[in-house]
Design a protein around this motif. Structure first.
Motif, PDB file in Angstrom:
ATOM      1  N   LEU A 144       0.823  -1.211   0.000  1.00 29.59           N
ATOM      2  CA  LEU A 144       0.000   0.000   0.000  1.00 29.59           C
ATOM      3  C   LEU A 144       0.857   1.260   0.000  1.00 29.59           C
ATOM      4  O   LEU A 144       0.469   2.278  -0.593  1.00 29.59           O
ATOM      5  CB  LEU A 144      -0.943   0.000   1.209  1.00 29.59           C
ATOM      6  N   ILE A 145       2.013   1.228   0.653  1.00 29.55           N
ATOM      7  CA  ILE A 145       2.925   2.372   0.591  1.00 29.55           C
ATOM      8  C   ILE A 145       3.428   2.547  -0.841  1.00 29.55           C
ATOM      9  O   ILE A 145       3.513   3.673  -1.361  1.00 29.55           O
ATOM     10  CB  ILE A 145       4.101   2.179   1.570  1.00 29.55           C
ATOM     11  N   GLU A 146       3.732   1.451  -1.495  1.00 29.13           N
ATOM     12  CA  GLU A 146       4.155   1.508  -2.896  1.00 29.13           C
ATOM     13  C   GLU A 146       3.047   2.091  -3.772  1.00 29.13           C
ATOM     14  O   GLU A 146       3.295   2.928  -4.640  1.00 29.13           O
ATOM     15  CB  GLU A 146       4.525   0.103  -3.372  1.00 29.13           C
ATOM     16  N   PHE A 147       1.816   1.653  -3.533  1.00 34.38           N
ATOM     17  CA  PHE A 147       0.650   2.182  -4.244  1.00 34.38           C
ATOM     18  C   PHE A 147       0.507   3.678  -4.015  1.00 34.38           C
ATOM     19  O   PHE A 147       0.270   4.457  -4.955  1.00 34.38           O
ATOM     20  CB  PHE A 147      -0.600   1.438  -3.767  1.00 34.38           C
ATOM     21  N   SER A 148       0.662   4.102  -2.758  1.00 36.24           N
ATOM     22  CA  SER A 148       0.536   5.526  -2.426  1.00 36.24           C
ATOM     23  C   SER A 148       1.632   6.346  -3.095  1.00 36.24           C
ATOM     24  O   SER A 148       1.388   7.456  -3.584  1.00 36.24           O
ATOM     25  CB  SER A 148       0.592   5.710  -0.905  1.00 36.24           C
ATOM     26  N   ALA A 149       2.845   5.806  -3.104  1.00 40.64           N
ATOM     27  CA  ALA A 149       3.959   6.501  -3.756  1.00 40.64           C
ATOM     28  C   ALA A 149       3.682   6.685  -5.243  1.00 40.64           C
ATOM     29  O   ALA A 149       3.958   7.755  -5.817  1.00 40.64           O
ATOM     30  CB  ALA A 149       5.256   5.725  -3.546  1.00 40.64           C
ATOM     31  N   ILE A 152       1.240   9.506  -5.775  1.00 41.72           N
ATOM     32  CA  ILE A 152       1.896  10.806  -5.616  1.00 41.72           C
ATOM     33  C   ILE A 152       2.699  11.162  -6.860  1.00 41.72           C
ATOM     34  O   ILE A 152       2.766  12.336  -7.260  1.00 41.72           O
ATOM     35  CB  ILE A 152       2.806  10.796  -4.375  1.00 41.72           C
ATOM     36  N   GLY A 153       3.296  10.153  -7.481  1.00 42.68           N
ATOM     37  CA  GLY A 153       4.160  10.382  -8.635  1.00 42.68           C
ATOM     38  C   GLY A 153       5.614  10.097  -8.338  1.00 42.68           C
ATOM     39  O   GLY A 153       6.491  10.410  -9.142  1.00 42.68           O
ATOM     40  N   PHE A 154       5.888   9.493  -7.172  1.00 42.74           N
ATOM     41  CA  PHE A 154       7.247   9.087  -6.826  1.00 42.74           C
ATOM     42  C   PHE A 154       7.626   7.817  -7.606  1.00 42.74           C
ATOM     43  O   PHE A 154       6.750   7.071  -8.075  1.00 42.74           O
ATOM     44  CB  PHE A 154       7.354   8.769  -5.331  1.00 42.74           C
ATOM     45  N   ASP A 155       8.912   7.573  -7.697  1.00 44.80           N
ATOM     46  CA  ASP A 155       9.405   6.283  -8.146  1.00 44.80           C
ATOM     47  C   ASP A 155       9.144   5.304  -7.006  1.00 44.80           C
ATOM     48  O   ASP A 155       9.803   5.370  -5.962  1.00 44.80           O
ATOM     49  CB  ASP A 155      10.903   6.373  -8.452  1.00 44.80           C
ATOM     50  N   SER A 156       8.197   4.413  -7.187  1.00 48.80           N
ATOM     51  CA  SER A 156       7.753   3.563  -6.077  1.00 48.80           C
ATOM     52  C   SER A 156       8.846   2.625  -5.592  1.00 48.80           C
ATOM     53  O   SER A 156       8.784   2.141  -4.455  1.00 48.80           O
ATOM     54  CB  SER A 156       6.518   2.761  -6.487  1.00 48.80           C
ATOM     55  N   ILE A 308       3.163  17.882  -6.526  1.00 50.52           N
ATOM     56  CA  ILE A 308       3.305  17.098  -5.301  1.00 50.52           C
ATOM     57  C   ILE A 308       4.382  16.026  -5.470  1.00 50.52           C
ATOM     58  O   ILE A 308       5.042  15.630  -4.501  1.00 50.52           O
ATOM     59  CB  ILE A 308       1.960  16.454  -4.885  1.00 50.52           C
ATOM     60  N   GLU A 309       4.594  15.599  -6.712  1.00 48.53           N
ATOM     61  CA  GLU A 309       5.611  14.582  -6.984  1.00 48.53           C
ATOM     62  C   GLU A 309       7.026  15.101  -6.776  1.00 48.53           C
ATOM     63  O   GLU A 309       7.990  14.323  -6.750  1.00 48.53           O
ATOM     64  CB  GLU A 309       5.452  14.059  -8.413  1.00 48.53           C
TER      65      GLU A 309
END
Length: 508
Positions: A144-149, A152-156, A308-309
């Motif tokens: 779920l943290i990976e999903f949230s990242a 956001i637009g982060f590199d998960s 936000i990313e």
């Protein structure tokens, strides 16, 4: 034989049946567990079906005598009796966020799959600190943290995060990491380094940022409030000037804390511009998106979170705009290595020599024992999906925009700022009555108090530049424009009643 235990006592203990304490949940008490769980759910469901207003209007003094009369030395002996007692102590006068006339704080009605998942969370009672206490739960949270990242637009694969109890804890942990990163670049004793650090946030930022400065040993004055523009967004020119002034005084920018959805106005600070200023100052950029995180799954308004990313860390509150039960929040960082500054080890929990092979979550959490709150979001996503949640958040935004026009057609009311998310801040026109500021503020407070006392509606209030104002916070996608019209009509009616009483000299 265990030392100090008499032989008879020890033998009695060893010969007791495995279900010696039937109140404990285990493989042999599942019938009792099912019976009592169903009993409790039916009890609350029956009560919910009868709720017709968000509040009974009860005060603390109304409720205190019954609570004080409870004697813990005399248990009731049965769950049904305890549930009946709770009707008077809690359920009858609870605040019901799902009622369409609730429009006060940032509380949402909750989706049913998440409520069902709460039974799993509580029943298994998983502790999320180490893998040997959580197993698959750890992997679910990490997914779920990976999903949230990704949202956001982060590199998960480079990002990381942790579930927390709420936005206050997420913001505190973000500021802790930012403090450690900034202090590591400075010379001198630790207290000397801390005394130079500054956090920059808008004057409308959540109070938890200022509290974080205090809790982290910086002093509340280390959180510098930057003025806002007409939309209550952080003024980047004012921030630039403050950064220059502080740099000349030898102060060091520890973090810029942007807000994506302020509590009162739903304002979203200019994230891309703030990233540029953070880069120029060599500092951390945090985004508190506790309220605005619902935009991440919005079908219509995702672009409002552009930039936000670019953040170093982001606070998400799923128990606001993802319609999850309290508590369900997360802190997500763009670079997983940033957790290194807060990692801690204990031989009895997470030994350092096993760190490379572990998936322990306690390494990056401010909590040790921690509930498996991620499961609620997981079950929700696997049952109804993120798109359905996004549509719900879009609905409350649309409702707020429609409510804006409802305020405009009422002569007694005036909007203070345009709607940006799902809150409306507005006043009641008393300027022609010659009221002092204090009298006008008291008038606003009295409107809110009377609506609450009657149970007709729950609305919020806030103060801007000394002026007390009313506020609607809309987070219920089942609330209709007719519901909002009724609340606004009630505000106007109660306001007029108070004015009439004051004109006739009635005792208030």
């Amino acid at each position: 034989m265990p030392l100090g235990i008499p032989t008879a006592t020890f033998q009695d203990t060893m010969s007791r049946p495995s279900v010696a304490f039937p109140s404990l949940l285990n493989s042999q008490t599942t019938d009792e567990f099912t019976e009592q769980s169903v009993q409790a759910l039916q009890h609350v469901a029956s009560h919910l079906a009868q709720v017709t207003s968000p509040t009974s209007g009860a005060t603390a003094s109304d409720l205190l005598p019954a609570v004080e009369a409870v004697n813990f030395d005399k248990p009731l002996g049965a769950l049904d009796a305890a549930l009946v007692e709770l009707n008077e102590l809690y359920l009858r006068d609870a605040i019901y966020f799902h009622d369409p006339s609730y429009a006060a704080h940032l509380n949402c009605p909750v989706v049913i799959p998440a409520v069902a998942a709460e039974a799993l969370v509580t029943s298994i009672n998983t502790s999320m600190d180490t893998f040997d206490q959580s197993a698959g739960a750890t992997l679910i949270e990490r997914k779920l943290i990976e999903f949230s990242a990704e949202l956001i637009g982060f590199d998960s694969k480079a990002a990381d995060g942790i579930f927390t109890s709420g936005g206050t804890q997420s913001n505190l942990q973000a500021m802790l990491i930012a403090r450690n990163c900034a202090a590591a670049r400075l010379a001198g004793s630790f207290p000397e380094r801390l005394s130079k650090l500054r956090i920059y946030c808008s004057e409308d930022a959540h109070f938890s940022i200022r509290n974080a400065a205090m809790l982290l040993g910086l002093g509340a004055e280390a959180a510098v409030s930057i003025k806002t523009d007409f939309l209550h967004r952080m003024d980047t020119n004012a921030l630039r000037q403050q950064l220059e002034v502080d740099a000349a005084a030898g102060l060091v920018p520890m973090a810029i804390s942007a807000t994506a959805g302020t509590t009162d106005f739903g304002a979203i600070d200019p994230l891309t511009d703030l990233r540029n200023l953070a880069d120029a100052a060599g500092t951390w950029l945090h985004v508190d998106a506790a309220y605005g995180c619902g935009l991440l799954i919005s079908q219509a308004h995702r672009s409002r979170l552009a930039g936000i990313e670019l953040a170093d860390s982001v606070t998400l509150d799923f128990h606001k705009s993802f319609f999850q039960p309290i508590g369900s929040s997360a802190l997500v960082v763009r670079d997983a290595d940033n957790f290194q500054s807060i990692i801690h080890y204990s031989d009895y929990l997470n030994p350092r020599d096993q760190a490379a092979q572990s998936t322990n979550q306690v390494d990056k959490s401010l909590q040790t024992t921690r509930r498996f709150d991620a499961l609620k979001l997981w079950v929700t996503l696997r049952t109804i999906g993120a798109q359905a949640l996004g549509t719900m958040f879009d609905q409350v935004i649309s409702l707020a925009e429609m409510a804006e026009s409802e305020i405009a057609v009422r002569d007694d009311l005036f909007l203070v700022a345009p709607v940006q998310l799902s809150t409306l801040v507005f006043g009641y026109s008393v300027s022609e009555l010659g009221y002092s500021q204090q009298e006008a503020n008291d008038f606003i407070n009295l409107i809110r108090k009377r609506l609450h006392s009657s149970g007709e509606a729950m609305i919020a209030a806030t103060t801007v530049n000394g002026q007390r104002l009313l506020k609607l916070t809309l987070l219920n996608p089942n609330t209709t424009l007719n519901d909002i019209s009724r609340i606004l009509d009630a505000i106007c009616r109660v306001g007029q009643e108070i004015l009439n009483e004051r004109t006739t000299g009635a005792n208030l």
